[in-house]
Design a protein around this motif. Structure first.
Motif, PDB file in Angstrom:
ATOM      1  N   CYS A   1       9.818  48.986-112.852  1.00 46.58           N
ATOM      2  CA  CYS A   1       8.635  49.247-112.045  1.00 46.58           C
ATOM      3  C   CYS A   1       8.876  48.611-110.674  1.00 46.58           C
ATOM      4  CB  CYS A   1       7.414  48.644-112.712  1.00 46.58           C
ATOM      5  SG  CYS A   1       5.996  48.565-111.633  1.00 46.58           S
TER       6      CYS A   1
ATOM      7  N   CYS B   1       5.992  45.507-110.249  1.00 45.87           N
ATOM      8  CA  CYS B   1       6.037  44.240-110.980  1.00 45.87           C
ATOM      9  C   CYS B   1       7.409  43.978-111.613  1.00 45.87           C
ATOM     10  CB  CYS B   1       4.957  44.213-112.051  1.00 45.87           C
ATOM     11  SG  CYS B   1       5.273  45.344-113.401  1.00 45.87           S
TER      12      CYS B   1
ATOM     13  N   HIS C   1       1.083  50.695-111.870  1.00 45.67           N
ATOM     14  CA  HIS C   1       1.767  51.323-110.735  1.00 45.67           C
ATOM     15  C   HIS C   1       2.393  52.638-111.208  1.00 45.67           C
ATOM     16  CE1 HIS C   1       4.008  51.408-106.970  1.00 45.67           C
ATOM     17  NE2 HIS C   1       5.102  51.685-107.654  1.00 45.67           N
TER      18      HIS C   1
ATOM     19  N   CYS D   1       1.108  46.892-114.743  1.00 48.43           N
ATOM     20  CA  CYS D   1       0.390  46.775-113.471  1.00 48.43           C
ATOM     21  C   CYS D   1      -0.238  48.083-113.010  1.00 48.43           C
ATOM     22  CB  CYS D   1       1.314  46.228-112.386  1.00 48.43           C
ATOM     23  SG  CYS D   1       2.573  47.422-111.886  1.00 48.43           S
TER      24      CYS D   1
ATOM     25  N   CYS E   1       3.089  52.353-115.122  1.00 48.59           N
ATOM     26  CA  CYS E   1       3.524  51.068-115.667  1.00 48.59           C
ATOM     27  C   CYS E   1       2.381  50.474-116.498  1.00 48.59           C
ATOM     28  CB  CYS E   1       3.892  50.138-114.518  1.00 48.59           C
ATOM     29  SG  CYS E   1       4.160  48.443-115.020  1.00 48.59           S
TER      30      CYS E   1
HETATM   31 ZN   LIG Z   1       4.515  47.407-112.997  1.00 48.23          ZN
END
Ligand SMILES: [Zn+2]
Length: 195
Positions: free
Chosen positions: A6, A9, A28, A26, A23
């Motif tokens: 990712c 993070c 994302h 987080c 993800c």
């Molecule tokens: Zn992440």
């Protein structure tokens, strides 16, 4: 099987393919690659360099003192503050509006050029330079804050007032565009042709 990390993070996932996924640590959206990342970042850096020219040549501050209008560029402002023995403000403005933008723009250009031309620089160094550029990005707005604060505090009508000039607008654009160029750049490109 592919190992994908990712970008936000840095959690590593084991995936069947390179499709976009979210993800789970987080939220994302992890994409394979940002499209035309290098080209767009180079274009943005060139744009920022061009905008930096009016930022240096045109007045940053327009000072009215007892009816007399004085326009002051960044460099003239620094010299004025030195003359007035305000060394701290002179230093801050010089650092924020001359040193930081030049370091940022040359740093980014160097990384982008190094991806096209063979320059002796390790990938780790390139990533470090990028991280550093992103870190100092937020500090280059100091100069604009100084002008904005002076403009709002120092206003006694025709007796004494300070306004922002064309350079303030171009300089703000330089800072914002440089930040976008650094942030938008997909650092994974650096590792494409492993050294
Ligand atoms: Zn992440």
């Amino acid at each position: 099987m592919a190992l994908i990390s990712c970008q936000n993070c840095h959690k590593v996932f084991q995936k069947e393919n390179y499709n976009t996924f979210v993800c789970n640590r987080c939220n994302h959206h992890v994409r394979k690659r940002a499209k035309h990342s290098l080209q767009i970042s180079i274009a943005l850096v060139i744009c920022a360099i061009l905008l930096y020219i009016p930022a240096l040549m045109y007045p940053m501050m327009i000072i009215t003192k007892l009816g007399l209008v004085k326009e002051s560029t960044i460099l003239a402002g620094v010299i004025d503050f030195i003359d007035d023995e305000n060394f701290f403000i002179a230093g801050v403005i010089f650092f924020a509006s001359i040193i930081i933008p030049i370091v940022k723009l040359t740093g980014l250009l160097m990384i982008f050029i190094s991806l096209k031309v063979n320059i002796q620089m390790s990938n780790k160094t390139k990533v470090r330079i990028l991280k550093f550029i992103e870190f100092i990005g937020k500090w280059s707005m100091i100069d604009i804050y100084v002008v904005a604060i002076l403009a709002s505090v120092v206003n006694y009508g025709e007796v004494f007032n300070i306004k922002g000039g064309i350079a303030a607008t171009s300089f703000t654009l330089v800072v914002i565009i440089t930040m976008i160029a650094a942030h938008r750049f997909d650092t994974r490109i650096i590792w494409d042709e492993g050294k």
